[in-house]
Design a protein around this motif. Structure first.
Motif, PDB file in Angstrom:
ATOM      1  N   GLY A   1       0.868  -1.221   0.250  1.00  8.93           N
ATOM      2  CA  GLY A   1       0.108  -0.131   0.005  1.00  8.93           C
ATOM      3  C   GLY A   1       0.823   1.265  -0.041  1.00  8.93           C
ATOM      4  O   GLY A   1       0.372   2.477  -0.221  1.00  8.93           O
ATOM      5  N   VAL A   2       1.966   1.334   0.225  1.00 10.16           N
ATOM      6  CA  VAL A   2       3.005   2.367   0.109  1.00 10.16           C
ATOM      7  C   VAL A   2       3.176   2.749  -1.097  1.00 10.16           C
ATOM      8  O   VAL A   2       3.545   2.094  -1.982  1.00 10.16           O
ATOM      9  CB  VAL A   2       4.231   2.110   0.905  1.00 10.16           C
ATOM     10  N   ASP A   3       2.968   4.157  -1.468  1.00 17.68           N
ATOM     11  CA  ASP A   3       3.148   4.681  -2.784  1.00 17.68           C
ATOM     12  C   ASP A   3       4.421   4.814  -2.957  1.00 17.68           C
ATOM     13  O   ASP A   3       5.282   5.995  -2.452  1.00 17.68           O
ATOM     14  CB  ASP A   3       2.401   5.963  -2.863  1.00 17.68           C
TER      15      ASP A   3
ATOM     16  N   VAL B   1       9.372  11.174  -0.157  1.00 13.59           N
ATOM     17  CA  VAL B   1       9.192  12.272   0.685  1.00 13.59           C
ATOM     18  C   VAL B   1      10.666  12.560   1.186  1.00 13.59           C
ATOM     19  O   VAL B   1      11.427  11.830   1.913  1.00 13.59           O
ATOM     20  CB  VAL B   1       8.380  12.448   2.021  1.00 13.59           C
ATOM     21  N   THR B   2      11.507  13.719   0.579  1.00 12.54           N
ATOM     22  CA  THR B   2      12.717  13.962   0.959  1.00 12.54           C
ATOM     23  C   THR B   2      12.901  14.470   2.356  1.00 12.54           C
ATOM     24  O   THR B   2      11.975  15.386   2.625  1.00 12.54           O
ATOM     25  CB  THR B   2      13.419  14.745  -0.276  1.00 12.54           C
ATOM     26  N   VAL B   3      13.634  14.034   3.129  1.00  9.03           N
ATOM     27  CA  VAL B   3      14.027  14.449   4.540  1.00  9.03           C
ATOM     28  C   VAL B   3      15.609  14.915   4.608  1.00  9.03           C
ATOM     29  O   VAL B   3      16.280  13.932   4.123  1.00  9.03           O
ATOM     30  CB  VAL B   3      13.646  13.705   5.690  1.00  9.03           C
ATOM     31  N   ARG B   4      15.764  15.862   5.136  1.00  7.71           N
ATOM     32  CA  ARG B   4      17.157  16.067   5.611  1.00  7.71           C
ATOM     33  C   ARG B   4      17.504  16.251   6.943  1.00  7.71           C
ATOM     34  O   ARG B   4      16.798  16.646   7.681  1.00  7.71           O
ATOM     35  CB  ARG B   4      17.501  17.563   4.902  1.00  7.71           C
TER      36      ARG B   4
END
Length: 63
Positions: free
Chosen positions: A11-13, A18-21
């Motif tokens: 179910g994860v797209d 999502v980019t996280v720094r």
């Protein structure tokens, strides 16, 4: 026949990451903890996000 292991939960797209720094020391800690837990960094960060989100909602009385 090849059987590849799916790393993301069903179910994860996968098309919308999502980019996280992170600061270098935070990333170093994530790398170490994710290896210790036997997870990819992405899986580890998602798990921590879900735990933190649940706590954030709990503190605000949200569902």
């Amino acid at each position: 026949m090849s059987t590849s292991k799916r790393r993301a939960p069903a179910g994860v797209d996968l098309d919308l990451p999502v980019t996280v720094r992170f600061m270098p020391d935070e990333r170093t800690e994530i790398v170490g903890l994710s290896k210790q837990d036997g997870r990819t960094m992405s899986s580890f960060v998602r798990m921590i996000y879900l735990l933190g989100l649940a706590e954030w909602k709990r503190q605000r009385g949200l569902k």
